[in-house]
Design an enzyme around this catalytic site. Structure first.
Site, PDB file in Angstrom:
ATOM      1  CG  HIS A 151     -71.966   3.826  20.917  1.00  0.00           C
ATOM      2  ND1 HIS A 151     -71.846   5.125  21.348  1.00  0.00           N
ATOM      3  CD2 HIS A 151     -71.019   3.669  19.942  1.00  0.00           C
ATOM      4  CE1 HIS A 151     -70.898   5.732  20.662  1.00  0.00           C
ATOM      5  NE2 HIS A 151     -70.371   4.871  19.804  1.00  0.00           N
TER       6      HIS A 151
ATOM      7  CE  LYS B  30     -74.963   5.490  16.310  1.00  0.00           C
ATOM      8  NZ  LYS B  30     -74.428   6.272  15.174  1.00  0.00           N
TER       9      LYS B  30
ATOM     10  CG  HIS C 256     -66.781   7.617  21.211  1.00  0.00           C
ATOM     11  ND1 HIS C 256     -66.947   8.788  20.493  1.00  0.00           N
ATOM     12  CD2 HIS C 256     -67.599   6.710  20.622  1.00  0.00           C
ATOM     13  CE1 HIS C 256     -67.829   8.597  19.520  1.00  0.00           C
ATOM     14  NE2 HIS C 256     -68.232   7.334  19.581  1.00  0.00           N
TER      15      HIS C 256
HETATM   16 FE   LIG Z   1     -69.127   5.884  18.026  1.00  0.00          FE
END
Ligand SMILES: [Fe+2]
Length: 368
Positions: free
Chosen positions: A246, A221, A271
């Protein structure tokens, strides 16, 4: 006890009940440069040995009040390195071999026709002792060297590990400063992931990898603009696309760091979703690493139970119900089971009790 008289002159203990033989052999040995101690019985010989500890023992076999075999056996117990030479005129071949088996280093029959035979036997025995001592010395020196090097390597390894941890922690601090919602979230995700790993019975090294990956999972990030990270409203689809980069950025940052486990790959996959709806690669089922699936569910739970600028945290029970409902869909069923087990054991509660108020949202929770 008198201390050893291991000087430059080797000491020979001569045990023989025949006085004349002791005189003849003793004089010969003294003339040959040895210090000689004499005993007329096995018992007296052992008393002298225990007090003086000579370098070598020469003993007759058959003597009144104890025989040479007892000397051999006793010395094997208390001083196995001391050579024992048998000189006997009464033993048969079987007895002679027996004394050698018991530990005597040589057998010389009486009468000794060539006195030099005794000196040759002593020299051979002393050479063997010296070689053994040198061998032990070298072995001990090598062991000490190896222990020293091992110690130095361990210390160096610990220093490198510390330096590595400090560096990655510094990266985490930079991200946390840029995105205040990340602070605390990473640590809690790491602790939840470790609790799940324990529930699954994973080896300690894999649980340690979960800790490191959990603490670093959102490090990518750092590449997302602050106005997006700190936006109090839901993200636009365009903004969300920027956030979705990210995991790959995190992978690029971490991929060359020599962690003990696949930290970079786990960060890249955190993710991904069990049914293939995640990102960046849309991995399904066990295409993603187990550690990544664990981290994913820990991330989901932590996000659900944390306050966000645009909504409040949901209660623990509701978050648990969500994870159980999503088992086999977004969430790996194994990980959902581990979640239930960690919940029953009280591990999740312990982590929640340590959490500070105002928990942070996760980027994945900013779905538009
Ligand atoms: Fe994350």
């Amino acid at each position: 006890m008198v201390t050893s008289i291991h000087t430059q002159i080797p000491t020979v203990l001569l045990i023989d009940d025949e006085r004349m033989y002791r005189l003849i052999v003793g004089d010969y040995l003294r003339d040959s440069g040895y210090a000689v101690l004499e005993a007329e019985s096995a018992a007296e010989g052992m008393r002298i040995f225990e007090n003086v500890q000579p370098d070598i023992v020469i003993t007759d076999l058959r003597m009144p009040g104890g025989n040479g075999n007892q000397v051999v056996t006793r010395l094997q117990n208390i001083a196995p390195e001391t050579p024992v030479i048998i000189i006997s005129g009464t033993a048969n071949l079987e007895e002679a071999l027996g004394t050698l088996r018991e530990g005597a280093c040589d057998f010389i029959p009486k009468p000794v026709r060539e006195m030099d035979r005794i000196k040759q036997a002593i020299d051979a025995a002393m050479n063997k002792v010296r070689l053994n001592q040198e061998s032990r010395f070298i072995k001990r020196a090598l062991e000490e060297e190896i222990a020293q090097r091992t110690c130095e390597l361990r210390e160096l390894n610990a220093q490198l590990k510390h330096a590595l941890e400090s560096t990655v922690n510094a990266l985490g601090v930079i991200v946390a400063q840029k995105d205040p919602y990340t602070a605390g979230h990473n640590e809690r995700v790491a602790r939840i992931a470790m609790a799940l790993g324990h529930s699954m019975g994973l080896a300690q090294n894999r649980i340690e990898t979960l800790r490191v990956a959990g603490n670093l999972h959102d490090i990518g990030k750092i590449s997302v603009p602050e106005e997006i990270l700190n936006k109090p409203d839901r993200l636009t689809p365009e903004e969300y696309e920027q956030v979705k980069i990210h995991p790959e950025t995190g992978f690029d940052i971490l991929k060359d760091i020599p962690f003990n486990g696949p930290v970079a790959e786990i960060v890249l996959q955190h993710h991904e979703r069990y049914n293939g709806t995640g990102y960046p690669r849309g991995l399904k089922r066990d295409e993603a690493l187990l550690e990544a699936r664990i981290l994913s569910v820990a991330d989901i739970y932590e996000a659900l139970t944390s306050d966000r600028p645009y909504r409040q945290a949901i209660p623990h029970d509701q978050a648990m119900a969500h994870i159980i409902r999503e088992a086999g869909n977004q969430v790996c069923p194994l990980c959902a089971c581990a979640f239930v087990a960690a919940n029953k054991s009280g591990a999740l509660l312990a982590i929640a009790e340590n959490a500070s108020p105002g928990q942070r949202p996760d980027c994945g929770a900013k779905l538009p």
